[in-house]
Structure formats: C-alpha cells, structure tokens
Design an enzyme around this catalytic site. Structure first.
Site, mmCIF file in Angstrom:
data_model
loop_
_atom_site.group_PDB
_atom_site.id
_atom_site.type_symbol
_atom_site.label_atom_id
_atom_site.label_comp_id
_atom_site.label_asym_id
_atom_site.label_seq_id
_atom_site.Cartn_x
_atom_site.Cartn_y
_atom_site.Cartn_z
ATOM 1 N N CYS A 70 13.579 10.297 7.019
ATOM 2 C CA CYS A 70 13.447 9.917 8.420
ATOM 3 C C CYS A 70 14.767 10.045 9.165
ATOM 4 O O CYS A 70 14.776 10.301 10.366
ATOM 5 C CB CYS A 70 12.859 8.520 8.554
ATOM 6 S SG CYS A 70 13.669 7.370 7.472
ATOM 7 N N GLU B 81 9.727 1.053 10.772
ATOM 8 C CA GLU B 81 10.812 2.030 10.596
ATOM 9 C C GLU B 81 10.148 3.394 10.690
ATOM 10 O O GLU B 81 9.373 3.781 9.803
ATOM 11 C CB GLU B 81 11.504 1.781 9.255
ATOM 12 C CG GLU B 81 12.864 2.422 9.177
ATOM 13 C CD GLU B 81 12.831 3.737 8.453
ATOM 14 O OE1 GLU B 81 12.698 4.768 9.151
ATOM 15 O OE2 GLU B 81 12.912 3.742 7.226
ATOM 16 N N GLY C 127 2.843 4.328 13.481
ATOM 17 C CA GLY C 127 3.529 3.077 13.838
ATOM 18 C C GLY C 127 2.980 2.496 15.136
ATOM 19 O O GLY C 127 2.788 1.286 15.261
ATOM 20 N N GLU D 76 9.752 15.820 15.328
ATOM 21 C CA GLU D 76 10.209 15.623 13.954
ATOM 22 C C GLU D 76 9.439 16.580 13.040
ATOM 23 O O GLU D 76 8.210 16.519 12.982
ATOM 24 C CB GLU D 76 9.961 14.174 13.531
ATOM 25 C CG GLU D 76 10.465 13.902 12.129
ATOM 26 C CD GLU D 76 10.265 12.460 11.686
ATOM 27 O OE1 GLU D 76 9.177 11.902 11.927
ATOM 28 O OE2 GLU D 76 11.207 11.899 11.086
ATOM 29 N N LYS E 212 0.847 -1.195 0.000
ATOM 30 C CA LYS E 212 0.000 0.000 0.000
ATOM 31 C C LYS E 212 0.884 1.247 0.000
ATOM 32 O O LYS E 212 1.501 1.600 1.000
ATOM 33 C CB LYS E 212 -0.931 0.060 1.218
ATOM 34 C CG LYS E 212 -2.042 1.072 0.946
ATOM 35 C CD LYS E 212 -2.705 1.637 2.170
ATOM 36 C CE LYS E 212 -1.984 2.781 2.794
ATOM 37 N NZ LYS E 212 -1.856 4.006 1.943
ATOM 38 N N GLY F 163 6.911 4.904 8.290
ATOM 39 C CA GLY F 163 6.084 6.099 8.370
ATOM 40 C C GLY F 163 6.277 6.770 9.714
ATOM 41 O O GLY F 163 7.313 6.594 10.380
ATOM 42 N N SER F 164 5.257 7.507 10.123
ATOM 43 C CA SER F 164 5.385 8.298 11.341
ATOM 44 C C SER F 164 5.325 7.415 12.589
ATOM 45 O O SER F 164 4.717 6.335 12.580
ATOM 46 C CB SER F 164 4.261 9.335 11.391
ATOM 47 O OG SER F 164 3.020 8.671 11.384
ATOM 48 N N THR F 165 5.920 7.902 13.648
ATOM 49 C CA THR F 165 5.901 7.150 14.912
ATOM 50 C C THR F 165 4.470 7.011 15.425
ATOM 51 O O THR F 165 4.087 5.958 15.941
ATOM 52 C CB THR F 165 6.819 7.841 15.943
ATOM 53 O OG1 THR F 165 8.169 7.687 15.483
ATOM 54 C CG2 THR F 165 6.709 7.233 17.321
HETATM 55 P P1 ADP Z 1 3.006 10.926 7.285
HETATM 56 O O1 ADP Z 1 2.503 11.406 8.622
HETATM 57 O O2 ADP Z 1 4.428 11.226 7.074
HETATM 58 O O3 ADP Z 1 2.108 11.213 6.131
HETATM 59 P P2 ADP Z 1 2.012 8.358 7.885
HETATM 60 O O4 ADP Z 1 2.668 7.581 8.951
HETATM 61 O O5 ADP Z 1 0.707 9.000 8.160
HETATM 62 O O6 ADP Z 1 3.077 9.376 7.374
HETATM 63 O O7 ADP Z 1 1.819 7.485 6.577
HETATM 64 C C1 ADP Z 1 2.685 6.473 6.152
HETATM 65 C C2 ADP Z 1 1.859 5.372 5.541
HETATM 66 O O8 ADP Z 1 0.983 4.866 6.543
HETATM 67 C C3 ADP Z 1 0.967 5.811 4.390
HETATM 68 O O9 ADP Z 1 0.927 4.775 3.412
HETATM 69 C C4 ADP Z 1 -0.394 5.963 5.055
HETATM 70 O O10 ADP Z 1 -1.466 5.790 4.162
HETATM 71 C C5 ADP Z 1 -0.349 4.835 6.061
HETATM 72 N N1 ADP Z 1 -1.257 4.987 7.203
HETATM 73 C C6 ADP Z 1 -1.670 6.131 7.800
HETATM 74 N N2 ADP Z 1 -2.519 5.864 8.810
HETATM 75 C C7 ADP Z 1 -2.645 4.515 8.882
HETATM 76 C C8 ADP Z 1 -3.360 3.606 9.723
HETATM 77 N N3 ADP Z 1 -4.136 4.035 10.712
HETATM 78 N N4 ADP Z 1 -3.236 2.282 9.490
HETATM 79 C C9 ADP Z 1 -2.444 1.833 8.515
HETATM 80 N N5 ADP Z 1 -1.749 2.621 7.676
HETATM 81 C C10 ADP Z 1 -1.820 3.947 7.854
#
Ligand code: ADP
Length: 508
Positions: free
Chosen positions: A315, A281, A264, A412, A206, A259-261
């Site tokens: 990151c 990560e 995560g 961050e 995804k 992605g973001s903490t």
């Molecule tokens: P940023 O804050 O830098 O946009 P995110 O951590 O929100 O990064 O996004 C990284 C990835 O995680 C993207 O593919 C986003 O669609 C996905 N994502 C965001 N929220 C969720 C969630 N609740 N469950 C699973 N995947 C998610």
C-alpha cells in the site's frame, strides 16, 4: 493476451512443497470458532490457488452469516466471561510471547506456506513477513503491561465544599472484527491481532479469500499457545459475504480493516449503522521525490525497492517517481536496469527474485493499467509484459512520458509499475507530490537538511521517509492522510485504537 504484452522471460518450474506444507494443504476446510475447528454452516468452498502455477492447492470454507453469528457469540462470551477478562496484563503478555516463540519455531513452514499462497518468494517471507510477525507479537506483548490512564484535575463547581477525585482508565473496546488483505497475509494478521489482544479485546480475523492459509496455521499456533477459547476466531471466506456480515453485525464493537479504498468506504458506511469504531488503512499512490543534490545511486536503489518490493503489492509502494530534471535520465536508466535484472520465477525456487502477482485478476488488472498508459501516450522504458507461462507474472515496468491526468498516474495499480516524471522547480514539487487523493506515504531523497526539513511538512502523508522508503517498525505509527484511511497502527496509537477511555469522577 495482447501481443504487445508478451515477454520473452524464461520462468522456472515451481518446486514441490515440503512434506510439512503438503500435509497442511490436505487439511480440510474449517473455521476457528470458540477454540474449536468447526465446519462452515454454508458448506461453500473457496479455492486456494498457487499463483506461480495457477493450480488449486487447497480449499477453504466460505463463512456465511450463520458462521459470523457463531463467531460473534464466541468472541462476546470470551470477552465477558471465563479466563480472558480475569487475566492480568502480564498473563496476556506471556501468551503473546508464547505465540511469538511458536511462530519462530515454525518459521520455515510459515514462510513456505506464505510463498505458495501469495506468490512472494519463500526467501522474502523468511526474512520479512515471518520474523516481522514474530517481532510484532513480541513488541505488542510489552504493551499489555503498559496501558495507563491519567489523573485529572477538575474545577467542578456549584456545590460548596465539594471535592472530586477524577481519573481515566483505558478499557478494551470489545469484540473486534479484523479484515486483512492478501499482500502480507500473516504480517497483516499480526498488525491486527497483537494490539487487540494486548489491550484485552477478543477478535474475529478474516483473512483475504486469496490468501487464507497462514491465518489458519496461525490459528493452530494460537490454540497451542494457550489463548482461552473464543479470544481469537478465524473465519475464511469472501469479502462480500463473510466480510460484509462481520461489518454489519451488531455484536461487533470495532472494525479494523486494511485493503482497498473502495472497500474501505463501503465498510465505513456499513459500520455507521451501528456506530462501530472503525480504523482503515487503505490505498496509496506514494511519491518518491529525488532532489538534484541526492546521492543518486542510493536513490536509484531505494526507488527501485520502493516500487518492486513485494512486486509492488504494497500500500505504501513508491509508485510515482519525481526526479529533478538534472538527474532524471540517470535515475530512470538506473531503475530500468534494476528492473531488467530482477529474475522472475516461482516463490519456492531459490534463484527467484520476484514471484508472480497474487491472482489472475490482479495480473489482468496490472496489465490493463500498463495498456491504458500506452493508449494514453506513455512510453514503456522497460518491462510492460507478462511471460507466456502459467502463473500470474508481470514484468517490473517503468513508464515515462506520463502526464498527471493519466490513469496510471492517478490510480493505485498495486503491481510492479512505476510512473516517472521530471520536475524543474523545487518550489513546485510539494504540490506535485500532493496531487493525489491518497496520503499514505512519501519519500524524499536529498543530502541537504534544509531542503528536507522544508519539504517534509508540506507533504500530506502519514509517513515521510527521507533517503529510504518502505521501512516500518512496530513502534512507528503507520496510517494515512486523505483517502488512505484513518487511525494509526503500531506503537501507542494501535493501543488507542483498541481501547475506550473511561472517565471516573468521584465525589469525595
Ligand atoms: P483487493 O482489492 O486488494 O483485493 P479488498 O479491499 O477487496 O482488496 O480486500 C481486502 C479485504 O477486504 C479482504 O479480506 C476481502 O475479503 C475484504 N472485503 C472485500 N469486500 C468486502 C466487503 N464488502 N465487506 C467486508 N470485507 C470485504
């Protein structure tokens, strides 16, 4: 926009896309499930924006629960039946190499597509993202034939005369859901797919909702390379819907997330219900430590690149600078001069050195951080604003007079914003560098081996660079300490993420 955030920089117009990219942008929304391009059951769409213009350039599907169900069924079937589980490691290696060759053949189009979707320059995509992706598949192709177990000596007692032959094998973990961010869309897809495929897993990728285009193009190349149907499925869509449904799905064995903490943590909680394997990560707030004996010019260049590369949307960006008092002014002047000389502009303009940030949301967020720094007493050495043009630009920015408790120092920012602090006592610098919830990376700059070897073990981070920053390699483990996540990508560690160990104990 707040008047204090205005910038006088001139921004060029985004050139028209090439015919190949223009054609690709016109393809309708679709998902790759079971080897076929199919419509989403949701019928919902997500708009894809060129961040250099703020205009919609394509629409993609917003996959929902029903699409996730279909993808999991396809990935499960491909994992258990059909050609994939029957293939030899060498046959998987051939497919991965074929894919890497197709990436090379289509490098120009992929670089352009990455640029118009993410905002980075086509030039950068063509020297970093796309060749990095090609090389990643090549490197992991080699691992397919090198996965081994151990023979084990046991001391099992209790049965007189009994003997045992015991060994371990590494088996693919199963169906992997791989959720990637928008900062290096194609390369992050490769970091996820390549080791999983080398190990014999099947995948549901995804991409981030902001940057789905190169993942879709990669899907076309995966079909062209000849991967069996269902081995790689690609679902575009929102994190809260498609992403969350994948994480919760009982048919998924492993989640790999970058992605973001904050997301995560959500993912880790949700995956606990079905005890999925999880690797994360996550974010960082990496220190760059410049000692008094460093090669100051090299450190200035390196520290500039550490924060401004990919517009700070990295990151492991070196976003907290600590320079010794004796070199602080020179270093900050040097980085500020470098920041002022960076030419902002659209990614397809060959003159551009730094493109826009990925989205309006991200631009607002980064400008909001700069404003919060100002309000809390930081001074802007350079930058701090956004040009008035359309497009999500933010000037490369250096903040001084910052204090450890300020939000700009603790959180961050994920943009081209450096916070610079001076230090006096080299015995205290490790504690200052570690004063963060993150632990992804750090760099230290010194010509003194003794200084270097004394500081490196004290830094709580997954990667410590010495006299360089932001270098990654497919063979060098990458991942975080503390709230920067867990698990290590690249090299043998990545193969370990995608395999389960089976012990076989045979009475003989
Ligand atoms: P940023 O804050 O830098 O946009 P995110 O951590 O929100 O990064 O996004 C990284 C990835 O995680 C993207 O593919 C986003 O669609 C996905 N994502 C965001 N929220 C969720 C969630 N609740 N469950 C699973 N995947 C998610």
């Amino acid at each position: 926009m707040n008047a204090s955030l205005a910038s006088q920089r001139e921004i060029a117009k985004q050139p028209e896309p090439s015919p190949a990219v223009a054609r690709f942008l016109k393809r309708g929304p679709r998902l790759l499930i079971g080897g076929e391009w199919v419509e989403s059951k949701s019928k919902q769409l997500v708009s894809v924006i060129d961040p250099a213009t703020g205009r919609e350039i394509a629409t993609v599907a917003d996959a929902d629960q029903a699409d996730v169900d279909r993808a999991v069924v396809a990935a499960r079937a491909a994992f258990e039946k059909g050609p994939w589980p029957e293939m030899t490691p060498a046959q998987r290696e051939v497919l991965l190499w074929r894919l890497s060759d197709l990436i090379e053949k289509n490098a120009d189009e992929l670089s352009e597509l990455e640029s118009v979707n993410n905002g980075k320059t086509k030039f950068m995509a063509s020297i970093i993202d796309v060749p990095g992706t090609r090389n990643y598949f090549r490197y992991m192709a080699g691992w397919a034939t090198k996965i081994t177990g151990d023979t084990i000596s046991t001391s099992i007692g209790g049965i007189p005369g009994a003997k045992f032959h015991t060994y371990t094998s590494r088996e693919p973990v199963g169906v992997c859901a791989q959720i990637v961010p928008w900062n290096f869309p194609l390369a992050m897809a490769a970091w996820k797919l390549a080791p999983a495929l080398a190990a014999g897993c099947t995948c549901i990728l995804k991409p981030a909702e902001q940057t789905p285009l190169t993942a879709l193009r990669l899907g076309e190349l995966i079909i062209e390379a000849g991967f069996p149907p269902g081995v790689v499925n690609i679902l575009t869509g929102l994190g809260e819907t498609a992403g969350a449904a994948l994480v919760a799905h009982p048919g998924v064995d492993k989640i790999a997330f970058t992605g973001s903490t904050s997301v995560g943590k959500l993912i880790n909680k949700s995956a606990t219900d079905t005890l999925k394997r999880v690797s994360l990560e996550l974010g960082g707030k990496s220190p760059v430590v410049i000692f008094p004996d460093a090669d100051v010019n090299a450190a200035i260049g390196g520290a500039s690149n550490a924060i401004f590369f990919n517009h700070g949307q990295v990151c492991c960006a070196g976003s907290r600078l600590y320079a010794h008092r004796s070199v602080f002014d020179q270093v900050v002047e040097g980085i500020s001069g470098a920041a002022r000389s960076i030419k902002l502009g659209p990614g397809l303009d060959p003159q551009t050195q730094m493109g826009p940030l990925v989205s309006k949301e991200q631009q607002d967020r980064v400008l909001g951080y700069i404003e919060s720094g100002r309000k809390q007493g930081a001074s802007v050495m350079t930058g701090g604003g956004a040009p008035s043009n359309p497009g999500y630009y933010v000037e490369p920015t250096v903040l001084v007079n910052v204090k450890p408790e300020m939000r700009v120092v603790r959180e961050e920012i994920f943009g081209p914003v450096l916070v610079a602090q001076r230090f006096d006592d080299i015995n205290e610098i490790a504690a200052m560098a570690n004063d963060t919830e993150y632990g992804l990376s750090a760099s230290v700059w010194s010509k003194d081996l003794s200084t270097v070897h004394r500081i490196v073990p004290k830094i709580r981070a997954g990667t410590v660079w010495v006299n360089c920053h932001n270098f990654v390699d497919p063979n060098m483990p990458f991942g975080g300490f503390k709230q920067s996540g867990f698990g290590r990508e690249h090299g043998r560690s990545a193969i370990e993420l995608y395999t389960e160990i089976k012990s076989v104990c045979m009475a003989i």
